[in-house]
Design a protein around this motif. Sequence first.
Motif, PDB file in Angstrom:
ATOM      1  N   VAL A  14      34.423  32.463  44.420  1.00  0.00           N
ATOM      2  CA  VAL A  14      34.882  31.343  45.254  1.00  0.00           C
ATOM      3  C   VAL A  14      34.019  31.116  46.491  1.00  0.00           C
ATOM      4  CG1 VAL A  14      37.235  31.753  44.459  1.00  0.00           C
ATOM      5  CG2 VAL A  14      36.513  32.727  46.649  1.00  0.00           C
ATOM      6  N   GLY A  15      33.007  31.944  46.668  1.00  0.00           N
ATOM      7  CA  GLY A  15      32.176  31.796  47.849  1.00  0.00           C
ATOM      8  C   GLY A  15      32.887  32.186  49.124  1.00  0.00           C
ATOM      9  N   GLY A  16      33.731  33.215  49.049  1.00  0.00           N
ATOM     10  CA  GLY A  16      34.507  33.650  50.194  1.00  0.00           C
ATOM     11  C   GLY A  16      34.091  35.018  50.683  1.00  0.00           C
ATOM     12  N   VAL A  17      34.849  35.546  51.642  1.00  0.00           N
ATOM     13  CA  VAL A  17      34.567  36.851  52.232  1.00  0.00           C
ATOM     14  C   VAL A  17      35.814  37.713  52.122  1.00  0.00           C
ATOM     15  CG1 VAL A  17      33.925  38.089  54.333  1.00  0.00           C
ATOM     16  CG2 VAL A  17      32.926  35.846  53.865  1.00  0.00           C
ATOM     17  N   ALA A  18      35.655  38.893  51.513  1.00  0.00           N
ATOM     18  CA  ALA A  18      36.774  39.819  51.354  1.00  0.00           C
ATOM     19  C   ALA A  18      36.898  40.690  52.594  1.00  0.00           C
ATOM     20  CB  ALA A  18      36.580  40.680  50.117  1.00  0.00           C
ATOM     21  N   SER A  19      38.137  40.844  53.083  1.00  0.00           N
ATOM     22  CA  SER A  19      38.363  41.650  54.285  1.00  0.00           C
ATOM     23  C   SER A  19      38.293  43.140  53.989  1.00  0.00           C
ATOM     24  CB  SER A  19      39.723  41.309  54.887  1.00  0.00           C
ATOM     25  OG  SER A  19      40.777  41.677  53.992  1.00  0.00           O
ATOM     26  N   THR A  20      38.673  43.520  52.783  1.00  0.00           N
ATOM     27  CA  THR A  20      38.733  44.917  52.376  1.00  0.00           C
ATOM     28  C   THR A  20      38.814  44.954  50.855  1.00  0.00           C
ATOM     29  OG1 THR A  20      39.896  47.016  52.757  1.00  0.00           O
ATOM     30  CG2 THR A  20      41.252  45.068  52.409  1.00  0.00           C
ATOM     31  N   PRO A  21      38.392  46.035  50.205  1.00  0.00           N
ATOM     32  CA  PRO A  21      38.481  46.089  48.745  1.00  0.00           C
ATOM     33  C   PRO A  21      39.934  46.132  48.266  1.00  0.00           C
ATOM     34  CG  PRO A  21      36.869  47.666  49.558  1.00  0.00           C
ATOM     35  CD  PRO A  21      37.636  47.176  50.750  1.00  0.00           C
ATOM     36  N   PHE A  22      40.237  45.353  47.251  1.00  0.00           N
ATOM     37  CA  PHE A  22      41.533  45.421  46.583  1.00  0.00           C
ATOM     38  C   PHE A  22      41.359  44.868  45.166  1.00  0.00           C
ATOM     39  CE2 PHE A  22      41.580  41.342  48.872  1.00  0.00           C
ATOM     40  CZ  PHE A  22      41.982  40.444  47.885  1.00  0.00           C
ATOM     41  N   ALA A  23      42.342  45.105  44.337  1.00  0.00           N
ATOM     42  CA  ALA A  23      42.324  44.599  42.960  1.00  0.00           C
ATOM     43  C   ALA A  23      43.679  43.990  42.649  1.00  0.00           C
ATOM     44  CB  ALA A  23      42.011  45.731  41.979  1.00  0.00           C
ATOM     45  N   VAL A  24      43.683  42.967  41.785  1.00  0.00           N
ATOM     46  CA  VAL A  24      44.937  42.285  41.454  1.00  0.00           C
ATOM     47  C   VAL A  24      45.154  42.277  39.949  1.00  0.00           C
ATOM     48  CG1 VAL A  24      44.821  40.858  43.513  1.00  0.00           C
ATOM     49  CG2 VAL A  24      43.887  39.979  41.371  1.00  0.00           C
ATOM     50  N   ALA A  25      46.435  42.263  39.569  1.00  0.00           N
ATOM     51  CA  ALA A  25      46.808  42.246  38.153  1.00  0.00           C
ATOM     52  C   ALA A  25      47.359  40.893  37.727  1.00  0.00           C
ATOM     53  CB  ALA A  25      47.856  43.326  37.889  1.00  0.00           C
ATOM     54  N   GLY A  26      47.550  39.995  38.683  1.00  0.00           N
ATOM     55  CA  GLY A  26      48.075  38.666  38.407  1.00  0.00           C
ATOM     56  C   GLY A  26      47.922  37.821  39.642  1.00  0.00           C
ATOM     57  N   MET A  27      48.430  36.594  39.595  1.00  0.00           N
ATOM     58  CA  MET A  27      48.315  35.734  40.773  1.00  0.00           C
ATOM     59  C   MET A  27      49.335  34.617  40.716  1.00  0.00           C
ATOM     60  SD  MET A  27      44.699  33.803  40.015  1.00  0.00           S
ATOM     61  CE  MET A  27      43.850  35.385  39.941  1.00  0.00           C
ATOM     62  N   SER A  28      49.615  34.062  41.907  1.00  0.00           N
ATOM     63  CA  SER A  28      50.579  32.977  42.006  1.00  0.00           C
ATOM     64  C   SER A  28      50.304  32.171  43.254  1.00  0.00           C
ATOM     65  CB  SER A  28      52.002  33.532  42.055  1.00  0.00           C
ATOM     66  OG  SER A  28      52.951  32.491  42.231  1.00  0.00           O
ATOM     67  N   PHE A  29      50.621  30.856  43.192  1.00  0.00           N
ATOM     68  CA  PHE A  29      50.585  30.060  44.416  1.00  0.00           C
ATOM     69  C   PHE A  29      51.994  29.724  44.899  1.00  0.00           C
ATOM     70  CE2 PHE A  29      49.373  26.727  41.109  1.00  0.00           C
ATOM     71  CZ  PHE A  29      50.674  26.283  40.898  1.00  0.00           C
ATOM     72  N   ASP A  30      53.000  30.262  44.246  1.00  0.00           N
ATOM     73  CA  ASP A  30      54.391  30.111  44.650  1.00  0.00           C
ATOM     74  C   ASP A  30      54.875  31.472  45.130  1.00  0.00           C
ATOM     75  OD1 ASP A  30      57.164  29.871  44.835  1.00  0.00           O
ATOM     76  OD2 ASP A  30      57.319  28.532  43.109  1.00  0.00           O
ATOM     77  N   SER A  31      55.175  31.575  46.404  1.00  0.00           N
ATOM     78  CA  SER A  31      55.535  32.879  46.966  1.00  0.00           C
ATOM     79  C   SER A  31      56.774  33.471  46.308  1.00  0.00           C
ATOM     80  CB  SER A  31      55.750  32.757  48.475  1.00  0.00           C
ATOM     81  OG  SER A  31      56.815  31.859  48.770  1.00  0.00           O
ATOM     82  N   ARG A  32      57.631  32.610  45.736  1.00  0.00           N
ATOM     83  CA  ARG A  32      58.839  33.094  45.073  1.00  0.00           C
ATOM     84  C   ARG A  32      58.520  33.804  43.770  1.00  0.00           C
ATOM     85  NH1 ARG A  32      61.507  27.259  45.152  1.00  0.00           N
ATOM     86  NH2 ARG A  32      59.357  26.909  44.457  1.00  0.00           N
ATOM     87  N   GLU A  33      57.323  33.588  43.242  1.00  0.00           N
ATOM     88  CA  GLU A  33      56.941  34.183  41.961  1.00  0.00           C
ATOM     89  C   GLU A  33      56.015  35.387  42.114  1.00  0.00           C
ATOM     90  OE1 GLU A  33      55.267  31.060  39.612  1.00  0.00           O
ATOM     91  OE2 GLU A  33      57.143  29.934  39.486  1.00  0.00           O
ATOM     92  N   VAL A  34      55.724  35.768  43.351  1.00  0.00           N
ATOM     93  CA  VAL A  34      54.821  36.892  43.588  1.00  0.00           C
ATOM     94  C   VAL A  34      55.454  38.184  43.093  1.00  0.00           C
ATOM     95  CG1 VAL A  34      53.732  38.301  45.365  1.00  0.00           C
ATOM     96  CG2 VAL A  34      53.614  35.811  45.513  1.00  0.00           C
TER      97      VAL A  34
END
Length: 457
Positions: A14-34
């Motif tokens: 995405v051309g962004g900057v990561a604050s710290t290393p982390f890994a994700v197993a899924g994603m959501s743009f609805d906070s109720r579904e996190v």
Amino acid sequence: MSPLWTSDEIAQAVGGVASTPFAVAGMSFDSREVEPGHLFIALKGEATDGHKFLSGAIGQGAAGLLVSEATPHPHVLVHDTTLALRALGIASRARTKGKIVGVTGSAGKTGTKEALANALARANKGAVHRSVKSYNNHVGVPLSLARMPQDTGFAVLEMGMNHAGELADLTKLVRPHIAIVTTIASAHREFFPSEEAIADAKGEIFEGLEPGGTAILPFDSPHRDRLMKAAQPYAAQILTFGSGEGADVRALEAIDGPRGTMISAQLPGAELSFTLSQAGAHWVSNAMAVMAAVMAAGGDLAAAGLALAEMDGLTGRGARHTIKRADGDVLLIDESYNANPASMAATLAVLAKTAGKRRIAVLGEMRELGAESDALHAGLADSLLASGVDFTLLVGPAMGPLAKALEGKLETVHVPDASRALDRLLSVLRGGDTLLIKGSNGVGLSRLVTALAGGVQ
């Protein structure tokens, strides 16, 4: 298990900057579904800003955030999160070697998407990715792509539109190997001058086909030739489906039985018999589209037939509930998620074949029909009368023309909104009834389903 994305991979995509290393197993743009391990994408929209829910998302277990504002939590910082989500979807599509199927249509696209994903998964457990819900727009499609595991064998992605040009953009993100148009009808007519214009907009899905790709389109549609013309510049193969003589994948026979619809189908070089758990001629058509796609994808047709026999009804799209009452059970058919003239007629035809002491239809207004709204609503009268309905509850101002068309022909009550509908429905409902609830999602008839299924009597 390998993570879906690492923070470094996200930042690079995405051309962004990561604050710290982390890994994700899924994603959501609805906070109720996190869920724990998710990436929460803080989108900014007209109604709300996802950045207001960052702490809540972390509290629900989010492993990291995609943001455009500073935050002390683990994150990837970008200038625009909507553009970043799109970039992440593009990167996900670029890294997969699986076969991608895109599905669109005026009706039936979510059901066909679910049926096809189940059909492919029956012989490829754990290897099939799909869009969830109806995530089919300019943010839902990139999210569905971004959620796709790198080792996906097959992906089935739904694409929707309500304006010309939208599908052309989405299909170029998805880049399907197989593109399906389920049907063409007067959905979103408010934004189109004619049904032909809707067909042209749906035909945009073929523009994103990968080289050597397959277009699948409805043989029985009056817009078949128009769709075929749209597909020809982009598709190496065009398959038609339906029940008419000449369809490449054709339902030769469809017989309603106690456990579903028994179908005999003819495919290029093969015949197949299977049981479809869902009822209705529209579902027979959907099943033919599914079989055409399974064949085009090199899937297992026999396993697909078993999957179609096992498939449950979808919430808001045909799920059935037994409502327990002191005076007997009520069968509830939940079609509350969406409605247009074609899907209304198809569902009422299913109701006509469903047993019950009485048939009751709760119909919510059909939205986005524009100048044709009055005529299209009134035009439902014939389908209602043919269905053998005993009582009809119409919901919403746009249902006025239909209420007028039914005067003196069918017991009908017209109420302005869903909040008025439940009490009126409860006053007439009796044990042994078969109840259909259908309308555009914005009408809110799902609240009736929830109340009845939850035990309100």
